[in-house]
Write a protein that holds these residues in place. Structure first.
Motif, PDB file in Angstrom:
ATOM      1  N   TYR A 382       0.832  -1.206   0.000  1.00 50.64           N
ATOM      2  CA  TYR A 382       0.000   0.000   0.000  1.00 50.64           C
ATOM      3  C   TYR A 382       0.867   1.256   0.000  1.00 50.64           C
ATOM      4  CZ  TYR A 382      -4.172  -2.811   0.947  1.00 50.64           C
ATOM      5  OH  TYR A 382      -5.207  -3.702   0.862  1.00 50.64           O
ATOM      6  N   TYR A 589      -6.168  -1.105  -6.383  1.00 53.18           N
ATOM      7  CA  TYR A 589      -5.352  -0.464  -5.355  1.00 53.18           C
ATOM      8  C   TYR A 589      -5.641   1.026  -5.188  1.00 53.18           C
ATOM      9  CZ  TYR A 589      -2.623  -4.735  -5.261  1.00 53.18           C
ATOM     10  OH  TYR A 589      -2.241  -6.053  -5.121  1.00 53.18           O
ATOM     11  N   GLN A 592      -7.478   1.816  -1.767  1.00 55.37           N
ATOM     12  CA  GLN A 592      -6.579   1.705  -0.626  1.00 55.37           C
ATOM     13  C   GLN A 592      -5.528   2.815  -0.637  1.00 55.37           C
ATOM     14  OE1 GLN A 592      -7.616  -0.805  -2.415  1.00 55.37           O
ATOM     15  NE2 GLN A 592      -8.176  -2.541  -1.113  1.00 55.37           N
ATOM     16  N   SER A 593      -5.095   3.231  -1.832  1.00 54.18           N
ATOM     17  CA  SER A 593      -4.108   4.303  -1.918  1.00 54.18           C
ATOM     18  C   SER A 593      -4.671   5.613  -1.376  1.00 54.18           C
ATOM     19  CB  SER A 593      -3.653   4.482  -3.369  1.00 54.18           C
ATOM     20  OG  SER A 593      -3.027   3.324  -3.859  1.00 54.18           O
ATOM     21  N   THR A 596      -4.979   5.375   2.334  1.00 53.83           N
ATOM     22  CA  THR A 596      -3.665   5.491   2.966  1.00 53.83           C
ATOM     23  C   THR A 596      -3.247   6.945   3.093  1.00 53.83           C
ATOM     24  OG1 THR A 596      -2.976   3.329   2.131  1.00 53.83           O
ATOM     25  CG2 THR A 596      -1.238   4.868   2.737  1.00 53.83           C
TER      26      THR A 596
END
Length: 662
Positions: A382, A589, A592-593, A596
């Motif tokens: 991540y 992704y 999630q990026s 984050t």
């Protein structure tokens, strides 16, 4: 006189007949020949059990195999030939060793090794034992293989013992330990000897010592040896419980009345329970002049009255014997109950129980370590995926929905390079800088053509980058198709680093973790030690003041967007090594990026690292608690992040400056 001479002549002729028969048919089977003491012990065993050897059965062949194994130095040769289907029956019915030749077989006497001759394939009937018989032969060969000069054969014997060890193998295994000169094989033999001791040694003290000697060893083979010793069954007793008792059970405390009575029925200590439909049917069938078993029909409105009536019918022999509710209660109170170990020796079973408790505690700790390693590797993934987004989002305030497609672009770059560079290690080393260059150029082009016209307009920027994301996905499909493309990792990244039977981590994830650390160090170097980093920090904190100092914010924005895109390309190469490379790779992704970056703190590299760590550990923790539903795990994680942002809207590490003000 003639009569006497004739009689003597006839007697002589008759006396020579057996000798003549032997001369004319030397290979004919003869019972007296089989038992002749001239045969070696091995030859006698083969001759006496010829029929069983020719048509072996797993159920009956074990004594024959044992007899051959104890019959002399050539026993291993015969057993191995039997297992390898190199035994056959010749034209005379004798068992011979076979060696394939160009014209058929060369025949050898199995007991002596003497050459018999040759035969055509059609003249020999091969003996073909099934897999079960071959397994028994392999077990018998272990005794000889354990001390064989060839280490490979000794290793094969240990493998066979670990799979199918028996009590008769303990003695030869212990004997072979004394002569073993290979340290690795010695360690295996010692461990296997203790495992077999736990299972088969007749001395309980030896078994307990072997169990205690392992401590909290996590080996699956140890748990496989201990678990059968702790299996328990429940049993009813008319008096004091006896046997290998784990605990005594009490009605209402660990044992219900229904379970207790089922035990009595299973042990033939009580009749089957009377079901309510059977009770009603029996009472209805035996109504006589308004009564059933001496009880008036009108009084059968209570359970006790119905039980009384059925008991009376039982006494009269009108209904089968069955237990009413009252009888069930009385019967269960008349017995005592205990949980017994399947292992007859209670001390051995208790030692195994203690060992398994220690192992369970250690396994729990190791599972926590393994889960932490998985979470750390996920966090590094991540972090790699989000670091580029953190740069563009933090410095420029641009919500780049096409960031995932730059990850995909990097993965496809690695795939294309592997098409031309067959050395996977070299291909990856080339792919990393090339992917950075390509995605850097794509990012700069996107910023020059689209993004710079939409500064201070976040909604339009989001919609524009989302449209670019869709266009890039379709472009990838047109070029590479919809099938997953392989991005193969080098051979040295295959497998996993295993610390024990519980804790392990794949080499690919270790490599990604190291790559994440390298990029963290590179980013810190750029931001702290280079002019570009100084200018980026200046523009981030106060773009107007930076412009007054001669810094071109427009140029910095372009380079920053390109840098973030280039890092995304490198992340794509790393992610593609273990994930399927398709046009949708980046979209897996992107969420999630963003999480984050937002959770960690917009525009702060340490915040991005903290956010990746938090999300990685949170996701793995939720998946551990709810392993059967990964979608639910994702939902719980998003809910947690929403709640978290309510309390820390600027993330774990808030950034001061333009990003914070925006």
């Amino acid at each position: 006189m003639r009569t006497i001479l004739f009689a003597l002549t006839a007697a002589l002729c008759l006396g020579t007949l057996p000798l003549a028969a032997q001369t004319t048919a030397p290979n004919a089977p003869d019972t007296a020949q089989v038992a002749t003491p001239a045969l070696s012990p091995l030859g006698q065993v083969i001759a006496q059990n010829a029929d069983a050897i020719k048509k072996p059965s797993r159920q009956t062949i074990a004594p024959v195999i044992a007899a051959i194994g104890a019959a002399g130095p050539r026993a291993p040769i015969v057993l191995q030939a039997w297992a390898d289907r190199a035994l056959g029956v010749d034209a005379t019915g004798a068992i011979v060793l076979l060696e394939t030749t160009q014209d058929g077989y060369a025949l050898t006497d199995p007991a002596t090794g003497a050459v018999i001759g040759a035969a055509k394939t059609s003249e020999i009937k091969e003996i073909k034992p099934n897999s079960g018989v071959r397994g028994l032969i392999a077990s018998a060969l272990v005794e000889f293989q354990l001390q064989d000069p060839d280490p490979k054969l000794r290793q094969a014997a240990l493998t066979s013992l670990a799979r199918d060890g028996a009590s008769e193998h303990l003695t030869p295994l212990r004997a072979s330990i004394e002569t073993e000169d290979d340290p690795a094989l010695l360690a295996q033999k010692t461990r296997l000897e203790r495992l077999l001791t736990i299972r088969f040694d007749p001395d309980p003290a030896e078994r307990i010592a072997a169990i205690d000697g392992f401590g909290a060893d996590l080996g699956l083979d140890l748990r496989g040896a201990l678990n059968p010793l702790t299996v328990t069954t429940r049993k009813a007793f008319e008096g004091e419980p006896s046997g290998s008792i784990k605990s005594e059970l009490r009605l209402g405390r660990g044992l219900t009345e229904t379970e207790a009575y089922d035990l009595l029925v299973a042990q033939d200590l009580a009749p089957a329970r009377l079901t309510r439909p059977a009770l009603i049917a029996a009472l209805e069938a035996n109504i006589v002049e308004g009564t059933v078993g001496g009880v008036a029909v009108a009084d059968l409105d209570t359970a006790s009255a119905r039980d009384t009536a059925y008991t009376a019918l039982e006494t009269s022999g009108l209904v089968p014997v069955a237990a009413t509710d009252d009888e069930v209660s009385a019967a269960t109170r008349a017995f005592r109950y205990a949980e017994l170990y399947a292992e007859p020796d209670q001390e051995v079973a208790e030692a195994a129980e203690r060992a398994l408790t220690k192992i369970a505690t250690k396994v729990g700790a190791m599972q926590a370590v393994d889960l932490s390693l998985d979470a750390l590797s996920l966090a590094s993934i991540y972090f790699l995926a989000a670091i580029g987004l953190a740069i563009t989002f933090g410095v420029m305030g641009v919500i780049n929905m096409a960031h995932g497609e730059f990850i995909t672009m990097g993965a496809y770059t690695g795939y294309v390079i592997q098409l031309f560079v067959p050395d996977y290690t070299l291909a990856i080393l080339i792919a990393l800088p090339v992917a950075f260059a390509i995605t850097f150029a794509a990012g700069v082009g996107m910023e020059r053509l689209v993004i710079r016209h939409l500064y201070k307009r976040p909604l339009e920027t989001l919609l524009a980058t989302f449209g670019i994301s869709i266009a890039l996905q379709q472009l990838f499909k047109n070029i590479f198709g919809t099938q997953a493309r392989p991005l193969t990792s080098p051979a040295w990244l295959d497998g996993a680093l295993s610390f024990n039977d519980v804790v392990s981590i794949s080499y690919i994830r270790i490599a990604i973790f190291i790559l994440a650390l390298l990029f963290l160090a590179l980013f810190l170097f750029i931001m702290k030690r280079t002019r570009l980093g100084l200018e980026v920090r200046a523009v981030t904190q106060n773009p107007s003041m930076a412009a007054s100092m001669g810094i071109n914010p427009d140029r910095i924005n372009m380079l920053t967007f390109g840098l973030g895109s280039g890092i995304a390309g490198v992340a794509g190469v790393a992610i593609g090594l273990f994930a399927k490379v398709t046009s949708e790779l980046g979209s897996d992704y992107i969420v999630q990026s963003f999480m984050t970056v937002v959770v960690g703190g917009v525009g702060n590299i340490w915040g991005t690292l903290a956010g990746a760590t938090l999300i990685g550990f949170l996701q793995k923790g939720i998946e551990f608690l709810n392993p059967s539903n990964t979608l639910a795990a994702q939902t719980y994680m998003i809910i947690f992040i929403i709640v978290f942002i309510q309390f820390r809207p600027r993330g774990i590490i808030a950034l001061k400056g333009r990003a914070a003000g925006d």
